[in-house]
Design a protein around this motif. Structure first.
Motif, PDB file in Angstrom:
ATOM      1  N   SER A   1      36.692  64.480  42.160  1.00 47.68           N
ATOM      2  CA  SER A   1      35.291  64.518  41.690  1.00 47.68           C
ATOM      3  C   SER A   1      34.305  64.788  42.823  1.00 47.68           C
ATOM      4  O   SER A   1      33.131  64.432  42.723  1.00 47.68           O
ATOM      5  CB  SER A   1      34.905  63.224  40.964  1.00 47.68           C
TER       6      SER A   1
ATOM      7  N   TYR B   1      29.114  53.367  39.876  1.00 51.50           N
ATOM      8  CA  TYR B   1      29.137  54.825  39.879  1.00 51.50           C
ATOM      9  C   TYR B   1      27.878  55.361  40.539  1.00 51.50           C
ATOM     10  O   TYR B   1      26.827  54.726  40.483  1.00 51.50           O
ATOM     11  CB  TYR B   1      29.260  55.372  38.434  1.00 51.50           C
TER      12      TYR B   1
ATOM     13  N   THR C   1      40.400  54.563  43.096  1.00 51.00           N
ATOM     14  CA  THR C   1      39.057  54.738  42.546  1.00 51.00           C
ATOM     15  C   THR C   1      38.395  53.374  42.350  1.00 51.00           C
ATOM     16  O   THR C   1      39.085  52.367  42.186  1.00 51.00           O
ATOM     17  CB  THR C   1      39.111  55.535  41.212  1.00 51.00           C
TER      18      THR C   1
ATOM     19  N   SER D   1      36.107  58.109  44.124  1.00 48.32           N
ATOM     20  CA  SER D   1      37.568  58.195  44.180  1.00 48.32           C
ATOM     21  C   SER D   1      37.994  58.903  45.450  1.00 48.32           C
ATOM     22  O   SER D   1      37.272  59.750  45.961  1.00 48.32           O
ATOM     23  CB  SER D   1      38.124  59.009  43.009  1.00 48.32           C
TER      24      SER D   1
ATOM     25  N   PHE E   1      26.749  61.922  36.983  1.00 48.90           N
ATOM     26  CA  PHE E   1      27.334  60.607  37.250  1.00 48.90           C
ATOM     27  C   PHE E   1      28.680  60.858  37.917  1.00 48.90           C
ATOM     28  O   PHE E   1      29.478  61.666  37.411  1.00 48.90           O
ATOM     29  CB  PHE E   1      27.535  59.805  35.956  1.00 48.90           C
ATOM     30  N   ILE E   2      28.920  60.172  39.031  1.00 47.03           N
ATOM     31  CA  ILE E   2      30.078  60.524  39.860  1.00 47.03           C
ATOM     32  C   ILE E   2      30.931  59.281  40.149  1.00 47.03           C
ATOM     33  O   ILE E   2      30.427  58.289  40.670  1.00 47.03           O
ATOM     34  CB  ILE E   2      29.596  61.120  41.204  1.00 47.03           C
ATOM     35  N   PRO E   3      32.224  59.360  39.817  1.00 47.56           N
ATOM     36  CA  PRO E   3      33.108  58.255  40.196  1.00 47.56           C
ATOM     37  C   PRO E   3      33.408  58.281  41.699  1.00 47.56           C
ATOM     38  O   PRO E   3      33.368  59.358  42.315  1.00 47.56           O
ATOM     39  CB  PRO E   3      34.376  58.519  39.380  1.00 47.56           C
TER      40      PRO E   3
END
Lengths: 161, 256
Positions: B224, B99, B94, B80, B76-78
């Motif tokens: 990230s 997500y 962000t 940003s 799972f990747i934010p």
């Protein structure tokens, strides 16, 4: 054994990490930094990298270390050695590890008394459900309290007024 | 008397909340809560990595739509991006409320995982509101990569999946860099504070370092992100130290 979905720490986890949040919010402690250490395959390497992490903490003159692992099984060799190397250098250790029923430490030593089990599943197993056995804020608070109590008992005579 | 502290650095993270996610004619995001994704670029991304990737699919999963199949969840990747300074300093923007979910399988049906696969019904395979997972009410953009046969079990196959996903996310990051700071919905300021006289402690994170889906990237170009990162395996798994602000700004990309 290794990293299953229930203990896996995603990029999102590191971005909103509860351990860092709990520790940096506590004005009783001076957080110096975060050491990231890998878990190699080879046994000699496992001992080497964990020992280097403990030496790094010692050079920083740490009174205590909070350690966490994102898996279990063969990585316990790394984890327990790092705890021991910290402890033998007089650095108090507390931390977080998924144990449950299936993932008790495969090796043990005298420095694992303050490790909190992050298991949340009823069966105490790797459930393959993402996030299920992740550390939570409550786990992190427990680990920090254990560390603070230990540091009070075993004062290294530095870092205090 | 206030306690003496020493400030070693400042990081500002500004959040822009997104509550309207759907397919559109192109990849776009604005400061009024709208994000649109488009499948047009997926074929080109797959072709660029044709040695490893067969094809890519994209789905928008609304909060009430979790009763559906998913391949194993790689990450799972934010979303940003750095607007000022390097990771750990300056200003980061962000998105909240949305997500990316990277999933992976190969053409033989072998899921990209290490010890245990999370493939199955999404609502049963994810506990939401945990550090590793989005909140129940968040929208998920599923970036579903089908790798070439055998590649879901190789580091280079799994990295290629992360890389193409990162390139896709960059489309949004590049637009976010031009957002007006005053439009943010939340603002967080973090100081790297030294507290002289207090007990000195370090956090030690033991992370994966043995191979495919058992890896960790550090020092990516974007928070990230994957591209530009260094694998802890390639660094001999040796310990490295990061500041609290670098850590909370996304200096780690999980490759497990």
């Amino acid at each position: 054994m290794g990293i299953g979905p229930s203990t896996k720490e995603t990029s999102l986890h590191h971005f909103q990490d509860p351990l860092l949040e709990v520790v940096s919010d506590d004005t009783d402690v001076d957080l110096m930094g975060i050491i990231i250490v890998g878990t190699p395959d080879d046994n000699v390497d496992k001992i080497r990298v964990g020992t280097r992490a403990a030496i790094m903490a010692d050079c920083m003159r740490a009174d205590g270390a909070l350690i966490s692992a994102d898996g279990w099984g063969n990585s316990d060799v790394d984890f327990t050695n790092t705890c021991e190397q910290l402890g033998r250098r007089g650095i108090c250790v507390a931390g977080l590890h998924f144990s449950g029923r299936t993932a008790q430490f495969v090796v043990t030593n005298d420095y694992l008394g303050n490790i909190i089990d992050t298991n949340k599943s009823e069966e105490g197993t790797e459930t393959t459900v993402l996030g299920e056995n992740n550390m939570t804020k409550l786990d992190c608070r427990k680990a920090l309290v254990r560390l603070k109590m230990d540091m009070k008992k075993h004062d290294r005579g530095r870092g205090t007024e | 008397m206030p306690e003496k502290t020493i400030d070693h650095g400042r990081l500002e993270i500004k959040c822009f909340h997104i509550d309207d996610v759907d397919f559109g004619e192109k990849n776009e995001v604005d400061t009024h809560g709208k994000l649109r994704v488009c499948k047009d670029m997926l074929q080109k991304l797959a072709e660029e990595k044709s040695e490893f990737i067969d094809h890519i699919d994209l789905q928008v999963i609304q909060p009430d739509d979790h009763d559906r199949f998913t391949n194993t969840i790689m990450d799972f990747i934010p979303i940003s991006t750095k607007v000022l300074g390097a990771i750990g300093t300056g200003v980061t923007y962000t998105l909240t409320g949305v997500y990316f979910m990277l999933t992976g399988v190969d053409t033989e049906g072998i899921q990209a995982h290490e010890f245990g696969s999370s493939e199955g019904n999404l609502q049963e395979q994810v506990i939401f509101d945990r550090p590793s997972t989005p909140k129940t009410g968040d929208v998920i953009i599923s970036f579903d990569v089908t790798m070439k046969a055998g590649m879901s079990e190789e580091r280079r196959g799994c990295y290629a999946a992360h890389e193409v996903c990162d390139k896709f996310i960059q489309e949004f990051r590049n637009q976010m860099k031009h957002f007006n700071a005053n439009d943010c919905t939340e603002k967080h300021v973090y100081h790297d504070v030294e507290r002289p006289g207090r007990k000195k402690i370090v956090i030690i994170r033991q992370v994966a370092g043995q191979g495919a889906m058992y890896d960790m990237y550090l020092f990516p170009d974007e928070p990230s992100g994957a591209i530009g990162g260094k694998s802890i395996i390639d660094m001999g798994n040796m310990p490295v130290i990061v500041t609290p602000n670098e850590y909370r700004d996304g200096i780690l990309r999980s490759m497990q």
